[in-house]
Design a protein around this motif. Structure first.
Motif, PDB file in Angstrom:
ATOM      1  N   GLY A 242      52.831 -14.058 -17.625  1.00 46.60           N
ATOM      2  CA  GLY A 242      51.756 -13.110 -17.393  1.00 46.60           C
ATOM      3  C   GLY A 242      50.966 -13.401 -16.133  1.00 46.60           C
ATOM      4  N   ASN A 243      50.586 -14.661 -15.942  1.00 48.33           N
ATOM      5  CA  ASN A 243      49.805 -15.026 -14.764  1.00 48.33           C
ATOM      6  C   ASN A 243      50.619 -14.887 -13.485  1.00 48.33           C
ATOM      7  OD1 ASN A 243      47.396 -15.538 -16.042  1.00 48.33           O
ATOM      8  ND2 ASN A 243      47.780 -17.734 -16.312  1.00 48.33           N
ATOM      9  N   ILE A 244      51.906 -15.219 -13.556  1.00 46.25           N
ATOM     10  CA  ILE A 244      52.760 -15.054 -12.372  1.00 46.25           C
ATOM     11  C   ILE A 244      52.845 -13.581 -11.998  1.00 46.25           C
ATOM     12  CG2 ILE A 244      55.141 -15.229 -11.525  1.00 46.25           C
ATOM     13  CD1 ILE A 244      55.412 -17.815 -13.129  1.00 46.25           C
ATOM     14  N   ALA A 245      53.008 -12.730 -13.005  1.00 46.66           N
ATOM     15  CA  ALA A 245      53.052 -11.294 -12.738  1.00 46.66           C
ATOM     16  C   ALA A 245      51.750 -10.820 -12.111  1.00 46.66           C
ATOM     17  CB  ALA A 245      53.322 -10.535 -14.034  1.00 46.66           C
ATOM     18  N   SER A 246      50.634 -11.357 -12.598  1.00 48.77           N
ATOM     19  CA  SER A 246      49.341 -10.930 -12.059  1.00 48.77           C
ATOM     20  C   SER A 246      49.196 -11.338 -10.598  1.00 48.77           C
ATOM     21  CB  SER A 246      48.193 -11.507 -12.889  1.00 48.77           C
ATOM     22  OG  SER A 246      48.015 -12.903 -12.645  1.00 48.77           O
ATOM     23  N   VAL A 247      49.715 -12.513 -10.228  1.00 47.29           N
ATOM     24  CA  VAL A 247      49.666 -12.949  -8.830  1.00 47.29           C
ATOM     25  C   VAL A 247      50.409 -11.964  -7.944  1.00 47.29           C
ATOM     26  CG1 VAL A 247      50.473 -14.699  -7.182  1.00 47.29           C
ATOM     27  CG2 VAL A 247      49.368 -15.401  -9.313  1.00 47.29           C
ATOM     28  N   PHE A 248      51.618 -11.611  -8.336  1.00 50.01           N
ATOM     29  CA  PHE A 248      52.426 -10.709  -7.511  1.00 50.01           C
ATOM     30  C   PHE A 248      51.806  -9.311  -7.432  1.00 50.01           C
ATOM     31  CE2 PHE A 248      56.276 -13.505  -8.567  1.00 50.01           C
ATOM     32  CZ  PHE A 248      56.171 -14.187  -7.364  1.00 50.01           C
ATOM     33  N   ILE A 249      51.270  -8.835  -8.538  1.00 53.49           N
ATOM     34  CA  ILE A 249      50.648  -7.507  -8.529  1.00 53.49           C
ATOM     35  C   ILE A 249      49.405  -7.513  -7.642  1.00 53.49           C
ATOM     36  CG2 ILE A 249      49.386  -5.843  -9.970  1.00 53.49           C
ATOM     37  CD1 ILE A 249      51.434  -6.439 -12.180  1.00 53.49           C
ATOM     38  N   ASN A 250      48.615  -8.592  -7.705  1.00 57.04           N
ATOM     39  CA  ASN A 250      47.436  -8.704  -6.843  1.00 57.04           C
ATOM     40  C   ASN A 250      47.826  -8.726  -5.374  1.00 57.04           C
ATOM     41  OD1 ASN A 250      45.742  -8.747  -9.067  1.00 57.04           O
ATOM     42  ND2 ASN A 250      45.609 -10.986  -9.132  1.00 57.04           N
ATOM     43  N   ARG A 251      48.904  -9.418  -5.057  1.00 54.59           N
ATOM     44  CA  ARG A 251      49.357  -9.482  -3.672  1.00 54.59           C
ATOM     45  C   ARG A 251      49.882  -8.124  -3.209  1.00 54.59           C
ATOM     46  NH1 ARG A 251      49.561 -14.823  -1.854  1.00 54.59           N
ATOM     47  NH2 ARG A 251      50.967 -14.314  -0.138  1.00 54.59           N
ATOM     48  N   LEU A 252      50.596  -7.439  -4.094  1.00 53.55           N
ATOM     49  CA  LEU A 252      51.071  -6.092  -3.753  1.00 53.55           C
ATOM     50  C   LEU A 252      49.890  -5.163  -3.483  1.00 53.55           C
ATOM     51  CD1 LEU A 252      53.954  -5.643  -6.366  1.00 53.55           C
ATOM     52  CD2 LEU A 252      54.225  -5.872  -3.889  1.00 53.55           C
ATOM     53  N   ASP A 253      48.847  -5.268  -4.323  1.00 46.96           N
ATOM     54  CA  ASP A 253      47.674  -4.407  -4.157  1.00 46.96           C
ATOM     55  C   ASP A 253      46.973  -4.663  -2.824  1.00 46.96           C
ATOM     56  OD1 ASP A 253      48.140  -3.210  -6.584  1.00 46.96           O
ATOM     57  OD2 ASP A 253      46.689  -4.435  -7.686  1.00 46.96           O
ATOM     58  N   LYS A 254      47.022  -5.903  -2.344  1.00 54.69           N
ATOM     59  CA  LYS A 254      46.367  -6.256  -1.087  1.00 54.69           C
ATOM     60  C   LYS A 254      47.275  -6.054   0.130  1.00 54.69           C
ATOM     61  CE  LYS A 254      43.092  -9.615  -2.979  1.00 54.69           C
ATOM     62  NZ  LYS A 254      41.883  -8.914  -2.444  1.00 54.69           N
ATOM     63  N   ASN A 306      58.278  -6.789 -20.781  1.00 56.26           N
ATOM     64  CA  ASN A 306      57.071  -6.559 -21.573  1.00 56.26           C
ATOM     65  C   ASN A 306      55.937  -7.475 -21.127  1.00 56.26           C
ATOM     66  OD1 ASN A 306      58.137  -4.518 -23.188  1.00 56.26           O
ATOM     67  ND2 ASN A 306      58.953  -5.964 -24.694  1.00 56.26           N
ATOM     68  N   ALA A 307      56.272  -8.712 -20.753  1.00 55.71           N
ATOM     69  CA  ALA A 307      55.245  -9.649 -20.288  1.00 55.71           C
ATOM     70  C   ALA A 307      54.613  -9.168 -18.989  1.00 55.71           C
ATOM     71  CB  ALA A 307      55.852 -11.030 -20.098  1.00 55.71           C
ATOM     72  N   VAL A 308      55.420  -8.578 -18.120  1.00 55.87           N
ATOM     73  CA  VAL A 308      54.888  -8.020 -16.873  1.00 55.87           C
ATOM     74  C   VAL A 308      53.985  -6.835 -17.185  1.00 55.87           C
ATOM     75  CG1 VAL A 308      55.493  -6.849 -14.726  1.00 55.87           C
ATOM     76  CG2 VAL A 308      56.814  -8.836 -15.468  1.00 55.87           C
ATOM     77  N   VAL A 309      54.449  -5.959 -18.059  1.00 53.38           N
ATOM     78  CA  VAL A 309      53.667  -4.773 -18.427  1.00 53.38           C
ATOM     79  C   VAL A 309      52.335  -5.170 -19.059  1.00 53.38           C
ATOM     80  CG1 VAL A 309      53.600  -2.818 -20.034  1.00 53.38           C
ATOM     81  CG2 VAL A 309      55.645  -3.240 -18.655  1.00 53.38           C
ATOM     82  N   ASN A 310      52.342  -6.240 -19.852  1.00 49.69           N
ATOM     83  CA  ASN A 310      51.141  -6.671 -20.579  1.00 49.69           C
ATOM     84  C   ASN A 310      50.418  -7.832 -19.886  1.00 49.69           C
ATOM     85  OD1 ASN A 310      51.623  -4.814 -22.767  1.00 49.69           O
ATOM     86  ND2 ASN A 310      53.214  -6.194 -23.507  1.00 49.69           N
ATOM     87  N   HIS A 311      50.626  -8.014 -18.607  1.00 53.08           N
ATOM     88  CA  HIS A 311      50.035  -9.156 -17.889  1.00 53.08           C
ATOM     89  C   HIS A 311      48.509  -9.101 -17.926  1.00 53.08           C
ATOM     90  CE1 HIS A 311      49.482  -6.112 -14.747  1.00 53.08           C
ATOM     91  NE2 HIS A 311      48.570  -6.925 -14.241  1.00 53.08           N
ATOM     92  N   PRO A 312      47.864 -10.268 -17.902  1.00 55.21           N
ATOM     93  CA  PRO A 312      46.388 -10.283 -17.887  1.00 55.21           C
ATOM     94  C   PRO A 312      45.856  -9.902 -16.509  1.00 55.21           C
ATOM     95  CG  PRO A 312      47.247 -12.512 -17.698  1.00 55.21           C
ATOM     96  CD  PRO A 312      48.435 -11.620 -17.944  1.00 55.21           C
ATOM     97  N   ASP A 313      44.655  -9.367 -16.479  1.00 58.04           N
ATOM     98  CA  ASP A 313      44.005  -9.084 -15.203  1.00 58.04           C
ATOM     99  C   ASP A 313      43.360 -10.359 -14.688  1.00 58.04           C
ATOM    100  OD1 ASP A 313      44.657  -6.378 -15.142  1.00 58.04           O
ATOM    101  OD2 ASP A 313      42.936  -5.848 -16.403  1.00 58.04           O
ATOM    102  N   THR A 314      43.780 -10.815 -13.527  1.00 55.86           N
ATOM    103  CA  THR A 314      43.218 -12.024 -12.909  1.00 55.86           C
ATOM    104  C   THR A 314      42.928 -11.737 -11.443  1.00 55.86           C
ATOM    105  OG1 THR A 314      45.266 -13.005 -12.037  1.00 55.86           O
ATOM    106  CG2 THR A 314      44.806 -13.353 -14.387  1.00 55.86           C
ATOM    107  N   GLU A 315      42.333 -12.726 -10.804  1.00 56.89           N
ATOM    108  CA  GLU A 315      42.102 -12.651  -9.361  1.00 56.89           C
ATOM    109  C   GLU A 315      43.019 -13.631  -8.617  1.00 56.89           C
ATOM    110  OE1 GLU A 315      37.971 -13.203  -8.543  1.00 56.89           O
ATOM    111  OE2 GLU A 315      37.333 -11.541  -9.828  1.00 56.89           O
ATOM    112  N   TYR A 316      44.016 -14.152  -9.333  1.00 54.03           N
ATOM    113  CA  TYR A 316      44.911 -15.132  -8.730  1.00 54.03           C
ATOM    114  C   TYR A 316      45.746 -14.502  -7.615  1.00 54.03           C
ATOM    115  CZ  TYR A 316      43.938 -18.027 -12.852  1.00 54.03           C
ATOM    116  OH  TYR A 316      43.327 -18.765 -13.836  1.00 54.03           O
TER     117      TYR A 316
END
Length: 346
Positions: A242-254, A306-316
Motif C-alpha cells: 500500500g505505501n509503495i503504491a502511494s509513493v508512486f501515485i504521489n510521484r505521478l501526481d507531481k 486490490n492493494a494498489v486500489v485500496n492504498h492509503p493516502d500518504t505524503e510519501y
C-alpha cells in the motif's frame, strides 16, 4: 399336381432366401473379421484428434466416418471386451485403415502428438518471458510462438483491451493481463489459445472497485495494471504494498519520474535478450522516461491490484528497503537520506 408344383416353388424360394441370407451373413462376417484383423482394407489415412470432451462412442464415430473401421459399434464392443479399462489419451494419432483392432488399440496408447493435460502454475509476478519459458518446459507450446502472440492484442475479444495504447514502444501488449494462476493446459496447444485462456481468467476478475478507482484517478485499466506491475516487483509482501503504491501515485501526481530500479531489469532483458531497440529500453526504464513505463513489466496478481486500489493516502515520495529487507518511507529527500544512514541498504 398344381399343389405339388406350388410347394416346390416355395421350397426353392426358401432355399434361395436361406442361401442369400447365408451369403450376406458370410460376407458380413468376413467383412468384420477382415476389419478386426486389418486385412483387405481400403488404403486410407486419418489423423484422429482426441480431446478431453470426447467419449468412447464419439471416438468410434470418428473412426467410422473416416473409414478406419467398418462398423463403429463393432469396434466399441471389441474394445469393451479386450480392453475394458482402456483410457483414451488426449492427442493426435496418425492412423490408417490397414491397422488391425489390436494395432489401433496399441496406437491409441501412444499419441504422435500429445495433448495430455498438464497442470501449469504461473506465479504472481511472472513476466511474459518467464511464462513463455514455463509453457515450453511443460511442452504446452513453443516459447517463441507465445511471445509472438503476446506482442499484439489483435484477434482477442475483450472490450478492456482497447485501453492498451497502439504504441510501438510497448514490447508485449498482453503483458500484465496474463493472469497468474494454476491452469490445466493441453500439451502441444496453439499459443493463441493459451494466451486467450489467461486473458479470460483476468477478464473474470475485473471488479467494480478497479473501474471505480480508474474513474476517480483519471486512469485507464491499462495504467492501473501497469502501476500494479511495478508495485508487484518492488514489494516483498502485502504489508509494504500500500505505501509503495502511494509513493508512486504521489510521484505521478507531481509529474516526477518513478525512478523504480525494477524497471531497469525488465528493460535490460528486452534489449539484451530479446532484441528490442534502445528506444524501447528507454521507454521502460523509469529513471529515463517520465511517469509509468511504456507497458507493464510483469503480470500482477489480484491481491496486488486490490492493494494498489485500496492504498492509503500518504505524503510519501521516497522509499527503499534496508539490508534486512525492511521498507522505509520518507516525505522529503532529506528525510530519505537520513533514513539510509540510519538503516543501511548496501
Amino acid at each position: 399336381m398344381k399343389k405339388r408344383k406350388h410347394g416346390a416353388v416355395i421350397a426353392i424360394l426358401v432355399i434361395i432366401l436361406i442361401a442369400v441370407i447365408g451369403g450376406f451373413g458370410y460376407y458380413g462376417y468376413n467383412l468384420i473379421q477382415n476389419d478386426i484383423n486389418g486385412k483387405n482394407q481400403a488404403d486410407s489415412e486419418y489423423t484422429l484428434v482426441i480431446t478431453k470432451n470426447d467419449f468412447e462412442y464419439e471416438i468410434g464415430k470418428k473412426l467410422y466416418n473416416n473409414t478406419i473401421v467398418v462398423i463403429d459399434s463393432v469396434w466399441t464392443s471389441w474394445m469393451a471386451k479386450h480392453y475394458p479399462d482402456f483410457t483414451y489419451i488426449n492427442g493426435e494419432y496418425y492412423l490408417n485403415s490397414n491397422m488391425s483392432y489390436e494395432e489401433l488399440a496399441k496406437k491409441l496408447q501412444n499419441p504422435d502428438i500429445s495433448h495430455k493435460t498438464v497442470k501449469v502454475a504461473i506465479p504472481e509476478g511472472y513476466n511474459v518471458m518467464q511464462i513463455a519459458k514455463t509453457l515450453e518446459e511443460n511442452e504446452i507450446c513453443k516459447a517463441s510462438d507465445f511471445l509472438e502472440v503476446c506482442k499484439s492484442k489483435e484477434g482477442f475479444d475483450y472490450e478492456w483491451l482497447s485501453s492498451i495504447p497502439d504504441d510501438e514502444l510497448i514490447a508485449y501488449q498482453l503483458e500484465g493481463f496474463l493472469f497468474p494462476a494454476t491452469y490445466d493446459f493441453a500439451q502441444n496447444s496453439d499459443a493463441k489459445g493459451i494466451a486467450d485462456a489467461m486473458l479470460n481468467a483476468f477478464d473474470q476478475r475485473i471488479s467494480d472497485k478497479w473501474t471505480a478507482f480508474c474513474e476517480k484517478n483519471n486512469m485507464t485499466l491499462f495504467e492501473l495494471i501497469n502501476l500494479s506491475s511495478v508495485v508487484q516487483e518492488e514489494a516483498f509482501g502485502p504489508e509494504s504494498t500500500g505505501n509503495i503504491a502511494s509513493v508512486f501515485i504521489n510521484r505521478l501526481d507531481k509529474g516526477a519520474k518513478l525512478q523504480s530500479d525494477v524497471t531497469y531489469f525488465y528493460a535490460r532483458d528486452l534489449r539484451d535478450d530479446y532484441g528490442f531497440s534502445q528506444a524501447v529500453y528507454d521507454s521502460y526504464y523509469t529513471y529515463r522516461c517520465k511517469g509509468l513505463p511504456s507497458g507493464p513489466i510483469t503480470n500482477p496478481g489480484e491481491e496486488m491490484i486490490n492493494a494498489v486500489v485500496n492504498h492509503p493516502d500518504t505524503e510519501y515520495l521516497y522509499f527503499y528497503s534496508d539490508l534486512n529487507k525492511e521498507f522505509h518511507f520518507a516525505k522529503t529527500y532529506e528525510e530519505f537520506v537520513a533514513l539510509q544512514k540510519k538503516y543501511p541498504w548496501k
